[in-house]
Design a protein around this motif. Sequence first.
Motif, short mmCIF file in Angstrom:
data_model
loop_
_atom_site.label_atom_id
_atom_site.label_comp_id
_atom_site.label_asym_id
_atom_site.label_seq_id
_atom_site.Cartn_x
_atom_site.Cartn_y
_atom_site.Cartn_z
N LEU A 186 -6.27 1.53 1.02
CA LEU A 186 -6.01 2.57 0.02
C LEU A 186 -7.11 3.63 0.04
CD1 LEU A 186 -4.81 0.37 -2.99
CD2 LEU A 186 -3.45 2.08 -1.77
N ARG A 187 -8.35 3.21 0.14
CA ARG A 187 -9.45 4.18 0.14
C ARG A 187 -9.42 5.05 1.39
NH1 ARG A 187 -14.83 1.04 -2.23
NH2 ARG A 187 -14.37 1.43 -4.43
N GLU A 188 -9.10 4.45 2.53
CA GLU A 188 -9.03 5.23 3.77
C GLU A 188 -7.89 6.24 3.70
OE1 GLU A 188 -11.06 5.34 6.48
OE2 GLU A 188 -12.36 4.18 5.15
N ALA A 189 -6.74 5.82 3.18
CA ALA A 189 -5.60 6.74 3.07
C ALA A 189 -5.91 7.89 2.14
CB ALA A 189 -4.36 5.98 2.59
N GLN A 214 0.83 -1.21 0.00
CA GLN A 214 0.00 0.00 0.00
C GLN A 214 0.87 1.26 0.00
OE1 GLN A 214 -3.20 -0.04 2.93
NE2 GLN A 214 -2.79 2.11 3.36
N ARG A 215 1.96 1.24 0.75
CA ARG A 215 2.85 2.41 0.80
C ARG A 215 3.48 2.69 -0.56
NH1 ARG A 215 7.34 2.63 5.15
NH2 ARG A 215 7.44 4.72 4.24
N PHE A 235 1.89 6.64 -6.45
CA PHE A 235 1.60 6.58 -7.89
C PHE A 235 0.15 6.97 -8.16
CE2 PHE A 235 5.25 3.63 -7.60
CZ PHE A 235 6.07 4.17 -8.59
N ILE A 236 -0.78 6.48 -7.32
CA ILE A 236 -2.19 6.82 -7.51
C ILE A 236 -2.41 8.32 -7.31
CG2 ILE A 236 -4.51 6.45 -6.59
CD1 ILE A 236 -3.62 3.58 -5.89
N ARG A 237 -1.76 8.86 -6.28
CA ARG A 237 -1.91 10.29 -6.01
C ARG A 237 -1.36 11.15 -7.15
NH1 ARG A 237 0.12 9.53 0.18
NH2 ARG A 237 -1.94 9.28 1.16
#
Length: 814
Positions: free
Chosen positions: A315-318, A285-286, A291-293
Amino acid sequence: MRTYAPATTATVLDRLLEEPSLAAAVLHHEVIPERPPDVAPFPDWLDERIVAGLRSRGIDSLYRHQAEAIEAIHAGEDVVVVTPTASGKTLCYTLPVLQALADDPSARALFLFPTKALGQDQVAEFAGQAMASSLQVAVATYDGDTPAPIRSAIRTAGQVVVTNPDMLHSAILPHHTKWFQLFEQVQVIVIDELHTYRGVFGSHVANVLRRLLRLCRHYGSNPVIVCASATIGNPAELAAQLTGRPSRLIDRNGAPRGERHVLLVNPPILDVATGARTSALTHAQRWALPFIRAGRQTIVFGKARVAVEILLTGLREALREHLGPRSRIRGYRGGYLPTERRSIERGLRDGEILGVVSTNALELGVDIGSLDVSVLAGYPGSVAGTWQQLGRAGRRLEPSVGILVASASPVDQYVIHHPEFLLERSPEEARCDPDNLHVLLAHLRCATFEMPFEPGEVFGPAPADDLLAFLGEEGHVRQAGDGRWYWSSENFPASEVSLRAAAPENVVIIDTTPNRPRVLGEVDLFSAQVLVHERAIYIHESVQYYVDRLEWHERKAYVHKVDVDHYTYANRAVTLKPLDVFAEAPATGGRRVHGEVMVASLVTLFKKLKFGTDENVGWGPIDLPELELQTTAYWVTAEAVISPVRGVGGSAGSAHAPGSALADPAPRRLAPEAADGLGDPSASWRRDDLDVALVGAGRALQAVAAVLLMVDPRDLGLVSQVRSPHQESPTIYLYEAMPGGVGLSERLFARHDELVVGAAELVASCSCESGCPACTGPRLDPGIDAKALALRLLRGLGAAATRAPSAPIPARVA
């Protein structure tokens, strides 16, 4: 407030590698350079309309492997095309089929894909190519989601029928008289994702293809067979096993490739003594979040359904905490409804979905557009599977990133510390056994139902008369006065044969939260016992549901929506009973055996584990029936190693699943002379020490077996018994986790010495103090030295007397 500025893939990777906590975990960073294309012109015989259609889609030439394949198919040769993901294998068979239809609109083609998702995707691709070529082609998917009114239209007018082996087996072949246009006119049969047809599934599919080709001969057609596969070690051999015909191998890849970064990442150690590491899910997840951001399309692979939902939730919570694109992250796995899967695939292609968390359901060639990053939370279990998943990124000529985050399992640790295993080694060989008697008899029943057998007619390796006579004794078939064999039972045989190793039935999950209950999804019986037992937390699209009740005999689970801070994990208890011995031989310290066993699996209790920390916050019992598996196994006994065991007495001991403990006196540490691995292995053993030694040595044997045989570690199950009722001695069993087995245990029996030496080297080379998940498995008690006990037992089984094999053996270095 945090903002999310777009950035290139290379820029994000550079930033990540500058962060010390992440960079320290990178054990290997391989940069695979870009490669220019190797092209060839369109052949002269290719219809001008097809050439124009290709040019309109930006294709002005063919890659070398595409040109070679379509020339061979045009000449009537069977071919097997083996090139990496995103190399354009699809055109290898779509162009010859389009040409056949351009020459003769009455021609037919049959496309077989292992999953419904891949079949749906290829229909869209083929239809687009036909439209661009100004050809009117009736192409349609025929699977379990196809509505009944459309099915009849496909049977009569479908020029290209796209289906999967299960539907071919149960819905097309038994009703071949309704499909006579297809069987009379079929010119090309396509078998895509050939490498997935291995083991029991491959053995069944090979027999389905025998039935298919038998019917083609009856209707007067002789189609060309085109196989396409990811890179495996024996593609031509596998194609011959499946089709019963030799194929021309085409494996010289002409497709270009952008620069690819492959990172092998090992999460940091939390406790040196126990070898405990940061969770692979948390660490993956880290890596994925930045990359998603940055707006880079990213896919994250989890090894199981629960792992997918935990990753998706994290991922959704972050992203929600920092105002990121939370709604553009989706999950994808078995159990989702068809409409959900189609929506996710479409969203990935058009860029609406930025990130997806998936099981290996998206490992295959479903067109999900041009992804930039692929993150693997755990080694998939095979080299071919790893490259399939890494290859989901990099479908353009721009730089791409593939990241493998290792778990604490022994095989993961071997791969992460031996990059050559992944980057230089030939991929695994895929094997199946079409002549397995159980499988062959099942499909002989189906074939007789479809069409009578002539005297002396061959089905499989030999004429079928003797097997048909056996079926006649059971009353399924009868031999008429004309000598032919006819089906004589009222049963519909195909409905009784499942092509998959999993149970044929599914449990439907019903959400009772809304006013009107709705179907949320479905899971197979084996998975249902651990996912939707009563009081379980079932996670779907990162939404949590509490299981109110499981109606096992009705195959229905009723759930309602909740919001809690934990998930549930169910424990299986496994018992094993030998049924037959196929081969037996003396071995150092005992005997090695290959035989047939009955494995019973019972889910007994579940734990409540907190998200993020996996802290155990509760437990509960599970009351469900046993599931049984009849399969083959390899086992090793240790009677010559073990002096009379204190604490065992006259008890026969018990079989238990890996990781379970036997209730006996408190464990102790070994004396120094034993702890260094040099103590006398035949000295008296305490019962609790022997139990720990058997489990630890068994786990090491299981890990090394997966490497020596180049198979998924989950293909082999482990049971150890302090005193086996069958052998009357301490025994370690490695059983094949699939009905009937596919020959793995026989190969382990033959490679016994390598296996024992490799297991000892795995344990000895581990840097932990007294056993850890990467060598002997999770520690059951901090006061026991599982590492020394396992080494002592393996030494008694011959590890000290045999030199290590040249084959790579798992090792772990902290």
